[in-house]
Enzyme design. Sequence first.
Site, PDB file in Angstrom:
ATOM      1  N   GLU A 209      -2.647 -17.853  29.621  1.00  0.00           N
ATOM      2  CA  GLU A 209      -2.590 -18.834  30.711  1.00  0.00           C
ATOM      3  C   GLU A 209      -2.690 -20.279  30.222  1.00  0.00           C
ATOM      4  O   GLU A 209      -3.680 -20.964  30.452  1.00  0.00           O
ATOM      5  CB  GLU A 209      -3.683 -18.563  31.748  1.00  0.00           C
ATOM      6  CG  GLU A 209      -3.517 -17.236  32.452  1.00  0.00           C
ATOM      7  CD  GLU A 209      -4.361 -17.118  33.720  1.00  0.00           C
ATOM      8  OE1 GLU A 209      -5.165 -18.018  34.013  1.00  0.00           O
ATOM      9  OE2 GLU A 209      -4.196 -16.099  34.431  1.00  0.00           O
ATOM     10  N   GLU A 397      -2.110  -9.227  33.661  1.00  0.00           N
ATOM     11  CA  GLU A 397      -3.314  -9.215  34.500  1.00  0.00           C
ATOM     12  C   GLU A 397      -2.896  -9.093  35.961  1.00  0.00           C
ATOM     13  O   GLU A 397      -1.893  -9.678  36.383  1.00  0.00           O
ATOM     14  CB  GLU A 397      -4.145 -10.502  34.363  1.00  0.00           C
ATOM     15  CG  GLU A 397      -4.842 -10.667  33.040  1.00  0.00           C
ATOM     16  CD  GLU A 397      -5.678 -11.947  32.954  1.00  0.00           C
ATOM     17  OE1 GLU A 397      -6.087 -12.486  34.004  1.00  0.00           O
ATOM     18  OE2 GLU A 397      -5.912 -12.394  31.825  1.00  0.00           O
TER      19      GLU A 397
HETATM   20  C1  FCB Z   1      -7.383 -15.243  35.010  1.00  0.00           C
HETATM   21  C2  FCB Z   1      -8.020 -15.187  33.641  1.00  0.00           C
HETATM   22  C3  FCB Z   1      -8.978 -14.029  33.448  1.00  0.00           C
HETATM   23  C4  FCB Z   1      -9.802 -13.796  34.693  1.00  0.00           C
HETATM   24  C5  FCB Z   1      -8.910 -13.682  35.904  1.00  0.00           C
HETATM   25  C6  FCB Z   1      -9.643 -13.366  37.178  1.00  0.00           C
HETATM   26  O1  FCB Z   1      -6.990 -16.548  35.268  1.00  0.00           O
HETATM   27  O2  FCB Z   1      -7.035 -15.100  32.656  1.00  0.00           O
HETATM   28  O3  FCB Z   1      -9.761 -14.292  32.327  1.00  0.00           O
HETATM   29  O4  FCB Z   1     -10.734 -14.782  34.822  1.00  0.00           O
HETATM   30  O5  FCB Z   1      -8.216 -14.892  36.073  1.00  0.00           O
END
Ligand code: FCB
Length: 491
Positions: A209, A397
């Site tokens: 990110e 994610e």
């Molecule tokens: C993302 C992050 C991860 C976690 C999720 C909920 O932005 O990459 O580490 O905090 O959010």
Amino acid sequence: MAFSRLSRRLFATIAAWSALGLSAKLAGSARAQSAERGLADRGVVAGFPHDFLWGTATSAYQIEGAVNADGRGASIWDGFAHTPGNISDRSNADVAADHYHRYREDVQLMKALGTRAYRFSIAWPRVFPDGGGLPNPKGLDFYNRLLDEMLANGIEPFATLYHWDLPQPLQDRFGGWTSRDTAKAFADYAGYVAEHLSDRVKHIFTINECSRLVHLGHGTGQDAPGLKLSQPEMNQVRHHVALGHGLAVQAIRARGRAGTKVGPAENMVSCVPAIATPEHIRAAEIATRELNAGYLTVMLEGKYTDAYLADGNNAPKYAPEDLGIISSPLDFVGLNVYTPDHYVVAADNISGFALAPFPASFPHMDPGWLRFGPEAMYWAPRHLAKLWDVKSIYITENGTSSTDRPAADGGVDDLDRIMYLRNYLTQLQRATAEGVPVNGYFLWSLLDNFEWSDGLDKRFGLYRVDFDTQRRTPKLSAAFYRETIKRNAVA
Ligand code: FCB
């Protein structure tokens, strides 16, 4: 004596639940029976490609703890988390989920879910306590042990090199990502890790990110290092981060085993067409390209967009050859997909799109920022494949926190998480069925962990962690995920 259909199913459920570590008492309880009824509804999403990879995700700082073990150096998050006012529940990650000492147990949790892959991150300050220079072999050894344990249990490792835990000495020495020197130090670390671990790690993510690390770390100050830079300064940070990604790609190719695959794990600004007509879809594609100009667009096109450069506030300063480095060829792109960032409509203006404002009544999950918009999971990979012809995508994610109050027996009926996952997975299945090349999905997160400035309070795990005892207990969503994986394996 033959089982009746119902009791045979119940037996299968109990077997599955005990594989998840549930006690016999709990498995035989009303909770198990209500889960049984849920399974009968077939509420899991089927129809994924047969070779689709199912996994979970975590990051080093959020789960490992052991911040002083085996020569680890300080990271920018250590000091930040200990500064009063930075973490809403006043917790820190000194112990977190104590994964550093409990990784064997945690690998068994992955296995119990039926996952075949795990995305974790490597703590740069464990490997190079000073940011560069002399490596710390004991730090790398932890990852050697973790990898061996995973592989022995049939779990394929996907490693992220940078999930925000910058070695503090790099911040002190030259201002961290405000300097090009950090991009170079990152490449040295990336090459070293690739050289030592790519015999077992075949997929490496560079930076997690980029945009959050730039905006929250250097703009709002909500994340470490907690800087509130001016717009031009922040734009320069953005360029250095992208450059760090590109230099790391090159270092991994130079020093890793042949065939090591590499890509970023980006929270691409996700643009959903407000109505799925050709004109609004096109507008959402244009918006995707523009709103990711400093990240995926430059990584995949090798140039900043005209609009990005024309905006004096946004134009970074760079050497022309930087763009070639930033756009070094990738093997895949990772996407973190949580929420639709924008709903887009076509507009008769110079950019060709407009962002529809969110009504105050738009629903969200437990975190206020996490708007419930499952269709983001369809459009994000679809735009990525269409705009830049990306041939391999991983959802790196996806998940939500839930208020997760445990019942008297310790179990957690996290129905909102199940609802969220079911709807997002339905949209992901839709994408794969249409041929969008998504090869795998990593659910965030395996365990409850340290959720950055929200501390230990925001729980994203499939397994509840009691942070006093470190006991792990599967939530109902763990059974849901396990069932989803199983259903798709036999389909
Ligand atoms: C993302 C992050 C991860 C976690 C999720 C909920 O932005 O990459 O580490 O905090 O959010």
